[in-house]
Design a protein around this motif. Structure first.
Motif, mmCIF file in Angstrom:
data_model
loop_
_atom_site.group_PDB
_atom_site.id
_atom_site.type_symbol
_atom_site.label_atom_id
_atom_site.label_comp_id
_atom_site.label_asym_id
_atom_site.label_seq_id
_atom_site.Cartn_x
_atom_site.Cartn_y
_atom_site.Cartn_z
ATOM 1 N N THR A 85 11.203 67.713 -49.367
ATOM 2 C CA THR A 85 11.532 68.915 -49.938
ATOM 3 C C THR A 85 11.878 70.411 -48.892
ATOM 4 O OG1 THR A 85 10.325 68.093 -52.027
ATOM 5 C CG2 THR A 85 11.011 70.585 -51.854
ATOM 6 N N VAL A 86 10.577 70.292 -47.949
ATOM 7 C CA VAL A 86 10.816 71.548 -47.211
ATOM 8 C C VAL A 86 11.942 71.277 -46.140
ATOM 9 C CG1 VAL A 86 9.528 72.572 -44.946
ATOM 10 C CG2 VAL A 86 8.142 71.831 -47.203
ATOM 11 N N LEU A 87 12.146 70.206 -45.692
ATOM 12 C CA LEU A 87 13.179 70.035 -44.521
ATOM 13 C C LEU A 87 14.813 70.291 -45.326
ATOM 14 C CD1 LEU A 87 12.520 66.922 -42.696
ATOM 15 C CD2 LEU A 87 12.240 69.334 -42.149
ATOM 16 N N ILE A 88 15.007 70.168 -46.575
ATOM 17 C CA ILE A 88 16.078 70.455 -47.437
ATOM 18 C C ILE A 88 16.172 71.887 -47.604
ATOM 19 C CG2 ILE A 88 17.185 69.983 -49.641
ATOM 20 C CD1 ILE A 88 16.306 67.046 -49.581
ATOM 21 N N SER A 89 15.065 72.204 -48.186
ATOM 22 C CA SER A 89 14.813 73.806 -48.461
ATOM 23 C C SER A 89 15.306 74.737 -47.326
ATOM 24 C CB SER A 89 13.564 74.202 -49.142
ATOM 25 O OG SER A 89 13.168 73.356 -50.260
ATOM 26 N N CYS A 90 14.716 74.281 -46.156
ATOM 27 C CA CYS A 90 15.177 75.046 -45.168
ATOM 28 C C CYS A 90 16.504 74.690 -44.128
ATOM 29 C CB CYS A 90 13.863 74.854 -43.897
ATOM 30 S SG CYS A 90 12.307 75.418 -44.435
ATOM 31 N N ASN A 91 17.457 74.032 -44.826
ATOM 32 C CA ASN A 91 18.318 73.528 -44.334
ATOM 33 C C ASN A 91 18.359 72.642 -43.196
ATOM 34 O OD1 ASN A 91 20.023 74.696 -46.590
ATOM 35 N ND2 ASN A 91 19.739 76.689 -45.613
ATOM 36 N N ILE A 92 17.392 72.279 -42.896
ATOM 37 C CA ILE A 92 17.343 71.340 -41.482
ATOM 38 C C ILE A 92 17.902 70.033 -41.575
ATOM 39 C CG2 ILE A 92 15.537 70.076 -40.038
ATOM 40 C CD1 ILE A 92 13.573 72.582 -40.625
ATOM 41 N N ILE A 93 18.014 69.386 -42.957
ATOM 42 C CA ILE A 93 18.550 68.158 -43.114
ATOM 43 C C ILE A 93 19.582 68.316 -44.546
ATOM 44 C CG2 ILE A 93 16.630 66.708 -42.219
ATOM 45 C CD1 ILE A 93 15.921 65.976 -45.212
ATOM 46 N N LYS A 94 20.416 67.526 -44.506
ATOM 47 C CA LYS A 94 21.457 67.640 -45.434
ATOM 48 C C LYS A 94 20.899 67.207 -46.848
ATOM 49 C CE LYS A 94 25.853 65.753 -46.995
ATOM 50 N NZ LYS A 94 27.055 64.625 -46.807
ATOM 51 N N ASN A 95 21.341 68.212 -47.710
ATOM 52 C CA ASN A 95 20.688 68.090 -49.149
ATOM 53 C C ASN A 95 21.604 66.875 -50.107
ATOM 54 O OD1 ASN A 95 20.097 68.279 -51.715
ATOM 55 N ND2 ASN A 95 20.316 70.453 -52.016
ATOM 56 N N PRO A 96 21.003 65.903 -50.066
ATOM 57 C CA PRO A 96 21.557 64.703 -50.611
ATOM 58 C C PRO A 96 21.936 64.941 -52.387
ATOM 59 C CG PRO A 96 19.508 64.141 -50.577
ATOM 60 C CD PRO A 96 19.446 65.646 -50.055
ATOM 61 N N TYR A 97 21.288 65.968 -52.869
ATOM 62 C CA TYR A 97 21.356 66.386 -54.273
ATOM 63 C C TYR A 97 22.664 67.157 -54.786
ATOM 64 C CZ TYR A 97 16.605 64.708 -54.238
ATOM 65 O OH TYR A 97 15.227 64.192 -53.899
ATOM 66 N N LEU A 98 23.460 67.696 -53.596
ATOM 67 C CA LEU A 98 24.562 68.253 -53.933
ATOM 68 C C LEU A 98 25.740 67.702 -54.299
ATOM 69 C CD1 LEU A 98 24.484 70.771 -50.666
ATOM 70 C CD2 LEU A 98 24.028 71.485 -53.068
ATOM 71 N N PRO A 99 26.550 68.348 -55.065
ATOM 72 C CA PRO A 99 27.624 67.475 -55.626
ATOM 73 C C PRO A 99 28.833 67.155 -54.574
ATOM 74 C CG PRO A 99 28.033 69.821 -56.493
ATOM 75 C CD PRO A 99 26.763 69.740 -55.604
#
Length: 311
Positions: A85-99
């Motif tokens: 959650t932290v890595l996605i929130s900080c844009n460090i890894i790709k957000n897999p939940y995006l459309p």
């Protein structure tokens, strides 16, 4: 009148796309059924049982500090979820939940092509074709839900036969456009499931009602109901038809869903050519609505200045 037509944001497909309710794999579908059938208290108890088994195992002679290792799975799971959650929130890894990337920060709408699969011209009302909606609902008022309730397996089997059949029967004959599934928890604690499908007309819905698959399901229901064998299974339906000019859709940062997840057979033109391919193709109804009249609700409804009262 302009000859330019609206165009789909997605490339056409030679094969008919599955309805949204069939996008998940069998394993994913099973996990959804488990998730909606078993309440949170059951999952907590299952976790507690697993933890107790680890603590009761005679591991002290094999692993030093074995009690620490027994709690390790739960600790690692929480840490992994938190770190992700932290890595996605900080844009460090790709957000897999995006459309789908083409839909990021994009306003889109779903238009219903005509029976030949052609979108309206850009100077025509966007929603020039009518659409009918069928909402089917089912609920199992039993502590075992769909997993162990009497006759629930047969009910699901007959339902799946109908839903699967609609995805393979010719669209020109059925008028069926696609279907999506939703779930909700009702106050009694059971789960209601809803299937929302889109059709060319109410006549199309009623024509399918006399199909073998639906007739077999109705006959089974009537037969079992006489013996009060289905009193714990509830069913419902609602039907609506929206005439041309009386419906519109919009999606922002959303995967194609509901009407946006339907598909339409695009017949080959007079020369038998569609996009350079000699074949019929399947098209998505999703078009760009970020500019022009499709950007506003009134524009998507095809309401002109006279109807708006702003001549």
């Amino acid at each position: 009148m302009s000859s330019e037509r609206y165009t789909s944001m997605f490339p056409p497909s030679a094969e008919r796309p599955k309805s949204q309710m069939h996008w998940m794999t069998e394993l994913q579908s099973l996990l959804v059924i488990l998730k909606i059938t078993l309440p949170l208290s059951v999952w907590i108890c299952l976790g507690a049982i697993f933890q107790a088994i680890l603590l009761l195992l005679p591991l002290s002679s094999i692993i030093k500090y074995w009690r620490f290792y027994a709690t390790l799975p739960a600790v690692l799971f929480i840490l992994a979820k938190s770190l992700n959650t932290v890595l996605i929130s900080c844009n460090i890894i790709k957000n897999p939940y995006l459309p789908h990337q083409s839909l990021w920060n994009k306003r889109v709408t779903a238009l219903v092509p005509d029976k030949a699969g052609n979108f309206p011209n850009i100077d025509e009302p966007p929603n020039k074709n009518k659409v009918a909606v069928l909402i089917l609902g089912a609920t199992v008022n039993h502590p075992g839900g769909y997993l162990t309730a009497p006759h629930a397996d047969k009910f699901v089997e007959l339902s799946d036969r109908m839903f699967n059949e609609l995805d393979v029967l010719p669209q020109e004959e059925t008028g069926f456009l696609g279907q999506s599934t939703l779930y909700q928890h009702n106050p009694s604690g059971t789960v209601d499931s809803y299937l929302i499908s889109y059709w060319r007309s109410i006549e199309s819905i009623h024509n399918y009602a006399v199909s073998p698959a639906h007739t077999d399901a109705v006959n089974w229901w009537n037969r079992e109901s006489k013996n009060n064998g289905l009193k714990h299974i509830g069913i419902m339906h609602e039907i609506f038809e929206a005439p041309a000019g009386m419906w519109e859709t919009v999606y922002l940062n959303f995967e194609p869903t509901m009407m946006g997840a339907t598909s339409y057979l695009k017949k080959a033109d007079e020369k038998g050519v569609v996009g350079g391919t000699v074949a019929d193709m399947w098209v998505s109804p999703v078009v760009d609505a970020s500019r022009g009249k499709l950007r506003s609700s009134r524009g998507r409804l095809g309401w002109d200045a006279r109807r708006d009262g702003r001549e």
